[in-house]
Design a protein around this motif. Structure first.
Motif, mmCIF file in Angstrom:
data_model
loop_
_atom_site.group_PDB
_atom_site.id
_atom_site.type_symbol
_atom_site.label_atom_id
_atom_site.label_comp_id
_atom_site.label_asym_id
_atom_site.label_seq_id
_atom_site.Cartn_x
_atom_site.Cartn_y
_atom_site.Cartn_z
ATOM 1 N N ALA A 95 0.838 -1.193 0.000
ATOM 2 C CA ALA A 95 0.000 0.000 0.000
ATOM 3 C C ALA A 95 0.876 1.248 0.000
ATOM 4 O O ALA A 95 1.943 1.283 0.616
ATOM 5 C CB ALA A 95 -0.906 -0.002 1.220
ATOM 6 N N GLY A 96 0.403 2.266 -0.729
ATOM 7 C CA GLY A 96 1.143 3.515 -0.797
ATOM 8 C C GLY A 96 2.219 3.557 -1.854
ATOM 9 O O GLY A 96 2.855 4.613 -2.037
ATOM 10 N N ALA A 97 2.447 2.463 -2.557
ATOM 11 C CA ALA A 97 3.459 2.466 -3.612
ATOM 12 C C ALA A 97 3.088 3.476 -4.691
ATOM 13 O O ALA A 97 1.911 3.694 -4.996
ATOM 14 C CB ALA A 97 3.600 1.067 -4.212
ATOM 15 N N ARG A 98 4.093 4.089 -5.262
ATOM 16 C CA ARG A 98 3.885 5.095 -6.321
ATOM 17 C C ARG A 98 3.918 4.391 -7.677
ATOM 18 O O ARG A 98 4.909 3.744 -8.022
ATOM 19 C CB ARG A 98 4.969 6.165 -6.235
ATOM 20 N N ILE A 99 2.819 4.530 -8.420
ATOM 21 C CA ILE A 99 2.665 3.814 -9.687
ATOM 22 C C ILE A 99 2.472 4.813 -10.821
ATOM 23 O O ILE A 99 1.518 5.603 -10.818
ATOM 24 C CB ILE A 99 1.462 2.850 -9.634
ATOM 25 N N ALA A 112 -6.297 3.476 -7.231
ATOM 26 C CA ALA A 112 -6.645 4.214 -6.021
ATOM 27 C C ALA A 112 -7.397 3.333 -5.033
ATOM 28 O O ALA A 112 -7.150 3.402 -3.810
ATOM 29 C CB ALA A 112 -7.482 5.444 -6.394
ATOM 30 N N ALA A 113 -8.292 2.480 -5.528
ATOM 31 C CA ALA A 113 -9.047 1.591 -4.651
ATOM 32 C C ALA A 113 -8.132 0.590 -3.951
ATOM 33 O O ALA A 113 -8.452 0.114 -2.851
ATOM 34 C CB ALA A 113 -10.119 0.856 -5.452
ATOM 35 N N ALA A 114 -6.994 0.269 -4.576
ATOM 36 C CA ALA A 114 -6.028 -0.650 -3.973
ATOM 37 C C ALA A 114 -5.020 0.072 -3.079
ATOM 38 O O ALA A 114 -4.024 -0.531 -2.668
ATOM 39 C CB ALA A 114 -5.291 -1.421 -5.065
ATOM 40 N N GLU A 115 -5.286 1.361 -2.789
ATOM 41 C CA GLU A 115 -4.430 2.173 -1.918
ATOM 42 C C GLU A 115 -3.032 2.352 -2.496
ATOM 43 O O GLU A 115 -2.026 2.349 -1.781
ATOM 44 C CB GLU A 115 -4.364 1.579 -0.501
ATOM 45 N N LEU A 116 -2.989 2.517 -3.819
ATOM 46 C CA LEU A 116 -1.740 2.829 -4.504
ATOM 47 C C LEU A 116 -1.783 4.290 -4.942
ATOM 48 O O LEU A 116 -2.846 4.819 -5.277
ATOM 49 C CB LEU A 116 -1.568 1.917 -5.722
ATOM 50 N N GLU A 117 -0.646 4.946 -4.948
ATOM 51 C CA GLU A 117 -0.585 6.355 -5.331
ATOM 52 C C GLU A 117 -0.293 6.456 -6.828
ATOM 53 O O GLU A 117 0.740 5.987 -7.312
ATOM 54 C CB GLU A 117 0.497 7.090 -4.541
ATOM 55 N N VAL A 118 -1.217 7.068 -7.546
ATOM 56 C CA VAL A 118 -1.059 7.233 -8.995
ATOM 57 C C VAL A 118 -0.237 8.484 -9.253
ATOM 58 O O VAL A 118 -0.575 9.576 -8.768
ATOM 59 C CB VAL A 118 -2.430 7.340 -9.682
ATOM 60 N N VAL A 119 0.853 8.336 -10.014
ATOM 61 C CA VAL A 119 1.708 9.478 -10.324
ATOM 62 C C VAL A 119 1.871 9.612 -11.830
ATOM 63 O O VAL A 119 1.588 8.686 -12.604
ATOM 64 C CB VAL A 119 3.095 9.337 -9.650
ATOM 65 N N ALA A 128 5.525 0.816 -13.150
ATOM 66 C CA ALA A 128 4.661 1.368 -14.193
ATOM 67 C C ALA A 128 3.558 0.373 -14.501
ATOM 68 O O ALA A 128 3.748 -0.844 -14.397
ATOM 69 C CB ALA A 128 5.465 1.659 -15.454
ATOM 70 N N VAL A 129 2.389 0.898 -14.892
ATOM 71 C CA VAL A 129 1.293 0.045 -15.336
ATOM 72 C C VAL A 129 0.665 0.684 -16.565
ATOM 73 O O VAL A 129 0.523 1.913 -16.640
ATOM 74 C CB VAL A 129 0.247 -0.161 -14.221
ATOM 75 N N THR A 130 0.325 -0.145 -17.538
ATOM 76 C CA THR A 130 -0.308 0.355 -18.751
ATOM 77 C C THR A 130 -1.617 -0.370 -18.997
ATOM 78 O O THR A 130 -1.780 -1.537 -18.649
ATOM 79 C CB THR A 130 0.604 0.176 -19.983
ATOM 80 N N GLY A 131 -2.562 0.371 -19.587
ATOM 81 C CA GLY A 131 -3.861 -0.196 -19.952
ATOM 82 C C GLY A 131 -4.426 0.561 -21.133
ATOM 83 O O GLY A 131 -3.957 1.657 -21.467
ATOM 84 N N TYR A 132 -5.460 0.005 -21.735
ATOM 85 C CA TYR A 132 -6.074 0.664 -22.883
ATOM 86 C C TYR A 132 -6.645 2.024 -22.483
ATOM 87 O O TYR A 132 -7.305 2.159 -21.455
ATOM 88 C CB TYR A 132 -7.202 -0.203 -23.450
ATOM 89 N N GLY A 133 -6.357 3.032 -23.309
ATOM 90 C CA GLY A 133 -6.914 4.365 -23.108
ATOM 91 C C GLY A 133 -6.945 5.100 -24.431
ATOM 92 O O GLY A 133 -5.886 5.358 -25.022
ATOM 93 N N PRO A 134 -8.130 5.432 -24.940
ATOM 94 C CA PRO A 134 -8.215 6.057 -26.265
ATOM 95 C C PRO A 134 -7.575 7.435 -26.344
ATOM 96 O O PRO A 134 -7.270 7.916 -27.438
ATOM 97 C CB PRO A 134 -9.729 6.136 -26.517
ATOM 98 N N ASP A 135 -7.348 8.072 -25.188
ATOM 99 C CA ASP A 135 -6.782 9.419 -25.189
ATOM 100 C C ASP A 135 -5.331 9.445 -24.732
ATOM 101 O O ASP A 135 -4.781 10.525 -24.449
ATOM 102 C CB ASP A 135 -7.626 10.331 -24.290
#
Length: 343
Positions: A95-99, A112-119, A128-135
């Motif tokens: 928890a609290g890891a910067r992603i 955010a629901a997993a208590e990870l900090e989105v940066v 790093a994490v990647t996922g589909y995003g049209p923008d």
């Protein structure tokens, strides 16, 4: 070969993990009969989970879309590859890891629901994490790719090569994953099907001692179920076509086969093999000269089962797939008992 329980699958399994596109809906419309089949399975005591490799939409939005199609669904019934990716990251980094996240709303919300900090992709990060995003912007893709090449741990939500859109089939997140992987020389940890994390997360969230994976794709849904050691049901309402089914290698074959989701609600009769003939219900499949022929009448479910059993036996014996030219599968509603709800 196909398994043949004496009872309906809804009485044998206590959790059905349903892929969405091609199983429950196609584009913006429900698969005919899907809502009624899901409701009946629930009446039989089955828990229902809606499982998707799409990391873009949050579960609440997916559930809202399902309700618009008259399918009962709440956010807790939906499990996405974004949630599975968040679980992988939380388990590894805490928890609290910067992603550093590259994707859409569904991915950010799951982290955010997993208590990870989105940066931001430029900020200091643990992974790093990647996922589909049209923008998603190309400059952000370049930045995350260089950081991954430099050693930043990488989780990908899924590797689907294509996605359905209103304007036709389009490149999916797997195309971006392949691009980054070739540039960086790094293979990501993958959360979505056929890798285990998504279905493991589904069972953890929804529960069930005897889960069944239900899908329309051999390469993600069926192989994904096999990867976590659960039985599988392939329905023929989505992307798997006749020729692909008949040529399926043993490791990609489902435990069960049905025309549509009403296959959850009926017994699956055992194939009767006599010489070159395979009988299932009222259908008889024969393979001669590398081609299959079906005679008789009965349910659409049994048409598919007879054909697949005969074709796979021929493939295993000869190494050559059966041709499907000239075969026309019956419509589930066109044949007595085919795809219709049992009384």
């Amino acid at each position: 070969m196909l398994t043949s329980p004496a009872s309906a699958l809804s009485a044998v399994y206590d959790l059905a993990m349903l892929d969405l596109d091609g199983v429950v809906y196609i584009g913006g419309s429900a698969v005919p009969g899907a809502a009624a089949s899901i409701a009946r399975a629930r009446e039989d005591g089955m828990r229902i989970a809606f499982v998707t490799n799409n990391a873009a939409r949050p579960p609440g939005r997916v559930a809202e879309h399902l309700r618009e199609l008259e399918i009962e669904a709440q956010a807790q019934d939906v499990v996405t590859s974004a949630q599975a990716a968040a679980r992988v990251l939380r388990d590894r980094f805490g928890a609290g890891a910067r992603i550093a996240a590259l994707g859409a709303e569904g991915l950010v919300e799951a982290l955010a629901a997993a208590e990870l900090e989105v940066v931001d992709v430029e900020a200091d990060a643990d992974a790093a994490v990647t996922g589909y995003g049209p923008d998603v912007r190309w400059r952000d893709i370049m930045r995350i790719a260089t950081r991954i090449k430099g050693g930043l741990p990488w989780v990908a939500s899924n590797t689907d090569g294509s996605i359905p859109t209103p304007y036709g089939e389009a490149p999916g997140h797997g195309v971006l994953v392949d691009t980054i992987a070739r540039f960086s020389g790094v293979t990501p940890v993958v959360a979505g099907k056929p890798s285990p994390p998504l279905l493991q997360e589904t069972i953890r969230r929804v529960g069930g001692k005897r889960p069944l994976m239900v899908g329309d794709r051999l390469d993600t849904d069926i192989e994904g179920g096999t990867a976590v050691g659960v039985d599988t049901l392939l329905v023929m309402t989505g992307v798997t076509g006749l020729d692909e089914l008949l040529a399926a290698p043993s490791e990609s074959r489902p435990t069960y086969l049905a025309a549509d989701l009403s296959g959850l609600l009926v017994p699956h009769p055992e194939p009767e093999v006599t010489g070159a003939q395979t009988r299932v219900g009222g259908w008889v499949a024969t393979v001669q000269g590398g081609s299959a022929r079906l005679t008789g009448e009965g349910s659409a479910h049994d048409w598919w089962r007879a054909l697949a059993h005969a074709a796979w036996a021929h493939l295993d014996a000869t190494g050559t797939p059966v041709g499907g030219a000239g075969l026309e599968p019956p419509s589930p509603s066109a044949v007595p008992g085919g795809g219709s709800l049992p009384a």
